[in-house]
Structure formats: C-alpha cells, structure tokens
Design a protein around this motif. Structure first.
Motif, PDB file in Angstrom:
ATOM      1  N   ASP A 193      38.801  32.379  30.268  1.00 14.81           N
ATOM      2  CA  ASP A 193      39.928  31.617  30.811  1.00 14.81           C
ATOM      3  C   ASP A 193      40.793  31.039  29.696  1.00 14.81           C
ATOM      4  O   ASP A 193      42.023  31.007  29.808  1.00 14.81           O
ATOM      5  N   ARG A 194      40.183  30.587  28.609  1.00  6.36           N
ATOM      6  CA  ARG A 194      40.956  30.064  27.477  1.00  6.36           C
ATOM      7  C   ARG A 194      41.808  31.169  26.845  1.00  6.36           C
ATOM      8  O   ARG A 194      42.946  30.938  26.446  1.00  6.36           O
TER       9      ARG A 194
ATOM     10  N   ALA B 184      44.751  31.828  29.168  1.00  4.05           N
ATOM     11  CA  ALA B 184      45.698  30.711  29.024  1.00  4.05           C
ATOM     12  C   ALA B 184      46.466  30.820  27.704  1.00  4.05           C
ATOM     13  O   ALA B 184      47.667  30.540  27.646  1.00  4.05           O
ATOM     14  N   ASN B 185      45.786  31.265  26.625  1.00  7.19           N
ATOM     15  CA  ASN B 185      46.446  31.438  25.336  1.00  7.19           C
ATOM     16  C   ASN B 185      47.492  32.546  25.422  1.00  7.19           C
ATOM     17  O   ASN B 185      48.586  32.419  24.860  1.00  7.19           O
TER      18      ASN B 185
ATOM     19  N   ASP C 267      49.133  33.413  28.146  1.00 11.82           N
ATOM     20  CA  ASP C 267      50.249  32.856  28.924  1.00 11.82           C
ATOM     21  C   ASP C 267      51.129  31.957  28.062  1.00 11.82           C
ATOM     22  O   ASP C 267      52.356  32.039  28.111  1.00 11.82           O
ATOM     23  N   GLU C 268      50.505  31.091  27.256  1.00 10.18           N
ATOM     24  CA  GLU C 268      51.253  30.188  26.390  1.00 10.18           C
ATOM     25  C   GLU C 268      52.024  30.971  25.321  1.00 10.18           C
ATOM     26  O   GLU C 268      53.188  30.681  25.032  1.00 10.18           O
TER      27      GLU C 268
END
Length: 184
Positions: A117-118, A121-122, A124-125
C-alpha cells in the motif's frame, strides 16, 4: 498535459496496479522471503523504489513551480544525452545486475506487509508531482543524479528512467515469487 507526462503517469499507474494485484495478497512471510542471502525479497524491491523516489524530493517543488534553473554543470555537461539514454537502456535489460548506487537505497531485511500500500501511495504521489510539471521544458531541463554528481540527464530521460527503474524492480519481485522455495 504533455504527452510524455501523460504516458509516464499512465505507465506508473499501470505498474502500481500490477504491484497491488501481484503482491497485495502476499503474507508477511512471502513478502520478506529472499531467494538467496544477498538477493532481495518482494518487499525489499518495493521499499527500494520508494527510497529511490524520495531522493528526488528536493527537485519537485522547483520543477512544479516552474522556477528550477539548471546549474552551470547541468548546462555544460557534454554527456547529458549519453547518460540519460545509457541509464534508461540499462534499466530495460534485466540480464545485467546493477548495484544500488547508495547505501540509503538498500532496504532493511524485514519489512511490514503495509509496504504494498505504501508503494502504491508513493506511485500516486509521484504521478501528482509529474503531472504538475506540465509546462516545464522537459528537454532543456537537466538534472544531476543524486547518487553520482558527475551524471546529468534531461528531465524527459529522468521520467523514462523513473518508469523503467520501477518496471525493472517489479519484474525482479515477480521473479522472486517464481523462485524455488518461495513459500506458498
């Protein structure tokens, strides 16, 4: 949005989705299993990608605000095009092992299962930051490698390098899962 930025974010999103689908249901034991003592686990591949992306955090605000200026070295370096093409091509070839250029990029041995998940998220960022660079001259903006200050490459090559580096380590993580002894 610039076509290169659009294709880069699309490829990164596709790779993030692929990672979520391929590794999202793995157990902690599976994520941290290493094929050899020196080989990396699935979790280490993902952690390394996050760590690599963070190395460019100092550049994003200047790029996104369109205020970044090339240094004298970045304007003068005669090998900028060479280094960019060389690095992108080297990431496409899985047959050649490349060591992490800095100890800070080598992930720890045990990583918690939230790594998938991290990682997503990375991605996406990172995609939000890439999209915010619309309007930056991707060919004239030159970056210095945070890992080896001699190496410079154009921003368009940096985005290609980012994509290929990410795909390379996702392929590596998939090979870990296919290895003899991978826990099922």
């Amino acid at each position: 949005m610039d076509e290169l930025l659009r294709s880069t974010t699309a490829e990164m999103t596709k790779t993030g989705d692929d990672a979520k689908n391929s590794f999202g249901s793995l157990t902690s034991e599976q994520l941290n299993w290493k094929p050899t003592e020196k080989g990396w686990s699935v979790a280490q591949c993902l952690d390394h990608l996050i760590r690599s992306n963070v190395e460019f955090d100092h550049e994003w605000p200047k790029l996104m605000s369109k205020t970044r200026k090339n240094s004298a070295w970045e304007n003068w370096s005669p090998l900028t095009g060479f280094f960019g093409r060389f690095l992108v091509n080297s990431m496409k070839k899985d047959s050649r092992k490349i060591k992490a250029p800095a100890k800070s990029l080598i992930p720890p041995s045990e990583i918690d299962p939230g790594i998938v998940d991290r990682f997503v998220a990375n991605i996406d960022e990172t995609n939000r930051k890439i999209a915010a660079c619309d309007g930056v001259d991707l060919h004239k903006t030159v970056l210095t490698s945070p890992f080896l200050k001699l190496i410079t490459y154009r921003l368009d090559d940096a985005f290609s390098l980012l994509t290929e580096h990410t795909k390379r380590h996702i392929r590596q993580a998939r090979r870990v899962m296919e290895g003899d002894g991978f826990p099922v």
